[in-house]
Write a protein that holds these residues in place. Structure first.
Motif, PDB file in Angstrom:
ATOM      1  N   TYR A 123       0.842  -1.187   0.000  1.00 17.19           N
ATOM      2  CA  TYR A 123       0.000   0.000   0.000  1.00 17.19           C
ATOM      3  C   TYR A 123       0.884   1.247   0.000  1.00 17.19           C
ATOM      4  O   TYR A 123       1.799   1.374   0.814  1.00 17.19           O
ATOM      5  N   THR A 124       0.636   2.156  -0.919  1.00 19.13           N
ATOM      6  CA  THR A 124       1.366   3.417  -0.969  1.00 19.13           C
ATOM      7  C   THR A 124       0.579   4.459  -0.199  1.00 19.13           C
ATOM      8  O   THR A 124      -0.564   4.777  -0.546  1.00 19.13           O
ATOM      9  N   ARG A 125       1.186   4.979   0.822  1.00 15.82           N
ATOM     10  CA  ARG A 125       0.504   5.939   1.692  1.00 15.82           C
ATOM     11  C   ARG A 125       0.289   7.256   0.962  1.00 15.82           C
ATOM     12  O   ARG A 125       1.170   7.750   0.266  1.00 15.82           O
ATOM     13  N   ASP A 126      -0.896   7.789   1.119  1.00 14.95           N
ATOM     14  CA  ASP A 126      -1.230   9.080   0.519  1.00 14.95           C
ATOM     15  C   ASP A 126      -0.840  10.180   1.510  1.00 14.95           C
ATOM     16  O   ASP A 126      -1.422  10.269   2.602  1.00 14.95           O
ATOM     17  N   PRO A 127       0.146  11.035   1.166  1.00 13.90           N
ATOM     18  CA  PRO A 127       0.587  12.068   2.111  1.00 13.90           C
ATOM     19  C   PRO A 127      -0.531  13.044   2.463  1.00 13.90           C
ATOM     20  O   PRO A 127      -0.525  13.645   3.532  1.00 13.90           O
ATOM     21  N   ALA A 128      -1.507  13.200   1.578  1.00 12.71           N
ATOM     22  CA  ALA A 128      -2.592  14.145   1.838  1.00 12.71           C
ATOM     23  C   ALA A 128      -3.652  13.570   2.777  1.00 12.71           C
ATOM     24  O   ALA A 128      -4.502  14.294   3.282  1.00 12.71           O
ATOM     25  N   SER A 129      -3.595  12.251   2.989  1.00 10.40           N
ATOM     26  CA  SER A 129      -4.599  11.613   3.838  1.00 10.40           C
ATOM     27  C   SER A 129      -4.129  11.577   5.272  1.00 10.40           C
ATOM     28  O   SER A 129      -2.985  11.255   5.565  1.00 10.40           O
ATOM     29  N   HIS A 130      -5.037  11.931   6.186  1.00 10.68           N
ATOM     30  CA  HIS A 130      -4.714  11.884   7.619  1.00 10.68           C
ATOM     31  C   HIS A 130      -5.218  10.594   8.259  1.00 10.68           C
ATOM     32  O   HIS A 130      -5.034  10.387   9.451  1.00 10.68           O
ATOM     33  N   ASN A 131      -5.851   9.741   7.475  1.00 10.35           N
ATOM     34  CA  ASN A 131      -6.429   8.513   8.027  1.00 10.35           C
ATOM     35  C   ASN A 131      -5.565   7.282   7.797  1.00 10.35           C
ATOM     36  O   ASN A 131      -5.831   6.226   8.361  1.00 10.35           O
ATOM     37  N   ASP A 132      -4.545   7.389   6.931  1.00 13.66           N
ATOM     38  CA  ASP A 132      -3.706   6.222   6.662  1.00 13.66           C
ATOM     39  C   ASP A 132      -2.855   5.886   7.887  1.00 13.66           C
ATOM     40  O   ASP A 132      -2.247   6.778   8.480  1.00 13.66           O
ATOM     41  N   GLY A 137       1.279  -1.633   5.114  1.00 14.01           N
ATOM     42  CA  GLY A 137       0.084  -2.415   4.875  1.00 14.01           C
ATOM     43  C   GLY A 137       0.037  -2.896   3.442  1.00 14.01           C
ATOM     44  O   GLY A 137       0.955  -2.670   2.655  1.00 14.01           O
ATOM     45  N   LEU A 138      -1.053  -3.571   3.081  1.00 13.26           N
ATOM     46  CA  LEU A 138      -1.186  -4.154   1.754  1.00 13.26           C
ATOM     47  C   LEU A 138      -2.481  -3.692   1.092  1.00 13.26           C
ATOM     48  O   LEU A 138      -3.473  -3.395   1.757  1.00 13.26           O
ATOM     49  N   ARG A 139      -2.442  -3.657  -0.223  1.00 12.92           N
ATOM     50  CA  ARG A 139      -3.619  -3.372  -1.034  1.00 12.92           C
ATOM     51  C   ARG A 139      -3.988  -4.679  -1.747  1.00 12.92           C
ATOM     52  O   ARG A 139      -3.133  -5.337  -2.336  1.00 12.92           O
ATOM     53  N   LEU A 140      -5.244  -5.071  -1.653  1.00 13.29           N
ATOM     54  CA  LEU A 140      -5.710  -6.312  -2.271  1.00 13.29           C
ATOM     55  C   LEU A 140      -6.450  -5.976  -3.561  1.00 13.29           C
ATOM     56  O   LEU A 140      -7.378  -5.174  -3.555  1.00 13.29           O
ATOM     57  N   ARG A 141      -6.015  -6.602  -4.647  1.00 17.40           N
ATOM     58  CA  ARG A 141      -6.684  -6.434  -5.940  1.00 17.40           C
ATOM     59  C   ARG A 141      -7.354  -7.749  -6.309  1.00 17.40           C
ATOM     60  O   ARG A 141      -6.711  -8.796  -6.359  1.00 17.40           O
ATOM     61  N   VAL A 142      -8.659  -7.681  -6.578  1.00 15.10           N
ATOM     62  CA  VAL A 142      -9.442  -8.873  -6.860  1.00 15.10           C
ATOM     63  C   VAL A 142     -10.060  -8.728  -8.252  1.00 15.10           C
ATOM     64  O   VAL A 142     -10.745  -7.739  -8.529  1.00 15.10           O
ATOM     65  N   PHE A 143      -9.800  -9.712  -9.104  1.00 14.07           N
ATOM     66  CA  PHE A 143     -10.361  -9.731 -10.450  1.00 14.07           C
ATOM     67  C   PHE A 143     -11.383 -10.854 -10.519  1.00 14.07           C
ATOM     68  O   PHE A 143     -11.067 -12.010 -10.214  1.00 14.07           O
ATOM     69  N   GLN A 156     -19.498  -8.544   0.093  1.00 14.04           N
ATOM     70  CA  GLN A 156     -18.952  -9.810   0.588  1.00 14.04           C
ATOM     71  C   GLN A 156     -17.434  -9.864   0.408  1.00 14.04           C
ATOM     72  O   GLN A 156     -16.705 -10.252   1.317  1.00 14.04           O
ATOM     73  N   ILE A 157     -16.966  -9.504  -0.779  1.00 18.30           N
ATOM     74  CA  ILE A 157     -15.526  -9.549  -1.066  1.00 18.30           C
ATOM     75  C   ILE A 157     -14.779  -8.539  -0.202  1.00 18.30           C
ATOM     76  O   ILE A 157     -13.785  -8.863   0.474  1.00 18.30           O
ATOM     77  N   THR A 158     -15.273  -7.292  -0.195  1.00 17.40           N
ATOM     78  CA  THR A 158     -14.569  -6.217   0.492  1.00 17.40           C
ATOM     79  C   THR A 158     -14.498  -6.466   1.994  1.00 17.40           C
ATOM     80  O   THR A 158     -13.421  -6.366   2.598  1.00 17.40           O
ATOM     81  N   CYS A 159     -15.615  -6.793   2.598  1.00 14.14           N
ATOM     82  CA  CYS A 159     -15.637  -6.946   4.053  1.00 14.14           C
ATOM     83  C   CYS A 159     -14.916  -8.214   4.506  1.00 14.14           C
ATOM     84  O   CYS A 159     -14.314  -8.234   5.582  1.00 14.14           O
ATOM     85  N   PRO A 165      -6.238  -7.394   9.231  1.00 13.06           N
ATOM     86  CA  PRO A 165      -5.759  -6.049   9.595  1.00 13.06           C
ATOM     87  C   PRO A 165      -4.649  -5.530   8.698  1.00 13.06           C
ATOM     88  O   PRO A 165      -4.457  -4.324   8.596  1.00 13.06           O
ATOM     89  N   GLU A 166      -3.914  -6.419   8.020  1.00 18.06           N
ATOM     90  CA  GLU A 166      -2.821  -5.958   7.163  1.00 18.06           C
ATOM     91  C   GLU A 166      -3.309  -5.431   5.816  1.00 18.06           C
ATOM     92  O   GLU A 166      -2.553  -4.821   5.064  1.00 18.06           O
ATOM     93  N   ILE A 167      -4.584  -5.663   5.492  1.00 16.05           N
ATOM     94  CA  ILE A 167      -5.131  -5.184   4.223  1.00 16.05           C
ATOM     95  C   ILE A 167      -5.867  -3.868   4.482  1.00 16.05           C
ATOM     96  O   ILE A 167      -6.869  -3.825   5.191  1.00 16.05           O
ATOM     97  N   TRP A 168      -5.335  -2.786   3.915  1.00 18.37           N
ATOM     98  CA  TRP A 168      -5.907  -1.464   4.130  1.00 18.37           C
ATOM     99  C   TRP A 168      -6.888  -1.067   3.044  1.00 18.37           C
ATOM    100  O   TRP A 168      -7.758  -0.241   3.278  1.00 18.37           O
ATOM    101  N   ALA A 169      -6.710  -1.609   1.847  1.00 20.32           N
ATOM    102  CA  ALA A 169      -7.569  -1.195   0.735  1.00 20.32           C
ATOM    103  C   ALA A 169      -7.899  -2.408  -0.119  1.00 20.32           C
ATOM    104  O   ALA A 169      -7.088  -3.324  -0.260  1.00 20.32           O
TER     105      ALA A 169
END
Length: 200
Positions: A123-132, A137-143, A156-159, A165-169
């Motif tokens: 996961y690439t942290r967004d400097p403009a975001s105060h919530n990251d 962490g990791l970003r999960l991509r589902v096709f 169902q997939i997202t939740c 906890p290691e998956i942020w997005a």
């Protein structure tokens, strides 16, 4: 007239014959002892220590219980299902496979979908975001392939993924060439079970 046979004479060994017999027995005993010693010492190879190689491998198609979100009365419900392992790829495979034999009282909106590919990227942290979070962490991509997904199928997939906890997005795309769209479980809080809650 009865003829009487003379009594049998006891066999008397001469001294040299006795010595040969004793010597032969001693040689035989020595040979047996020598063979035992050779067998015990394994031809001079020292015995090695026993090394613990860990537990034997478990061969099972479904050896772990994991939590996924299935559907009950139009709402998400966390349900335990069998998976090959607790790795996120196997958890999602179990989520998609739960439609074949869903537990009693629950169903899935993913029954006509197929999990085409799963990617985990940093996961690439967004400097403009105060919530990251500050930690990695990791970003999960589902096709997913199949007909157009409903909102509850996306939930169902997202939740399910956000239970980790290691998956942020979570990003979901229809088909391997589909456009990835980011989702959070917060979008689907209206689908939470009664008297329950969903991950962020």
């Amino acid at each position: 007239m009865t003829r009487t046979m003379p009594p049998a004479m006891p066999r008397v060994m001469t001294q040299p014959a006795q010595a040969r017999t004793v010597l032969a027995r001693a040689v035989g005993r020595t040979a047996v002892v020598a063979l035992l010693v050779i067998a015990i010492t394994a031809c001079g190879v020292d015995p090695t220590r026993v090394f613990d190689g860990g537990p034997p491998p478990a061969i099972s198609d479904a050896s772990t219980l994991v939590r996924v979100y299935l559907v009950r009365s139009g709402r998400l419900e966390a349900t335990s299902v069998a998976a090959t392992s607790a790795h996120v790829n196997d958890v999602l495979s179990a989520l998609f496979g739960a439609g074949r034999r869903p537990p009693r009282g629950v169903s899935t909106a993913l029954s006509r979908m197929r999990l085409a590919q799963v990617q985990l990227v940093r996961y690439t942290r967004d400097p403009a975001s105060h919530n990251d979070p500050d930690s990695a962490g990791l970003r999960l991509r589902v096709f997913v392939s199949g007909p157009r997904m409903s909102r509850i199928a996306m939930a169902q997939i997202t939740c399910t993924a956000r239970l980790r906890p290691e998956i942020w997005a979570v990003e979901i795309a229809q088909g391997e060439a589909g456009t990835l769209k980011i989702h959070t479980c917060r979008e689907y809080w209206d689908l939470a079970p009664e008297n329950g809650h969903l991950p962020p």
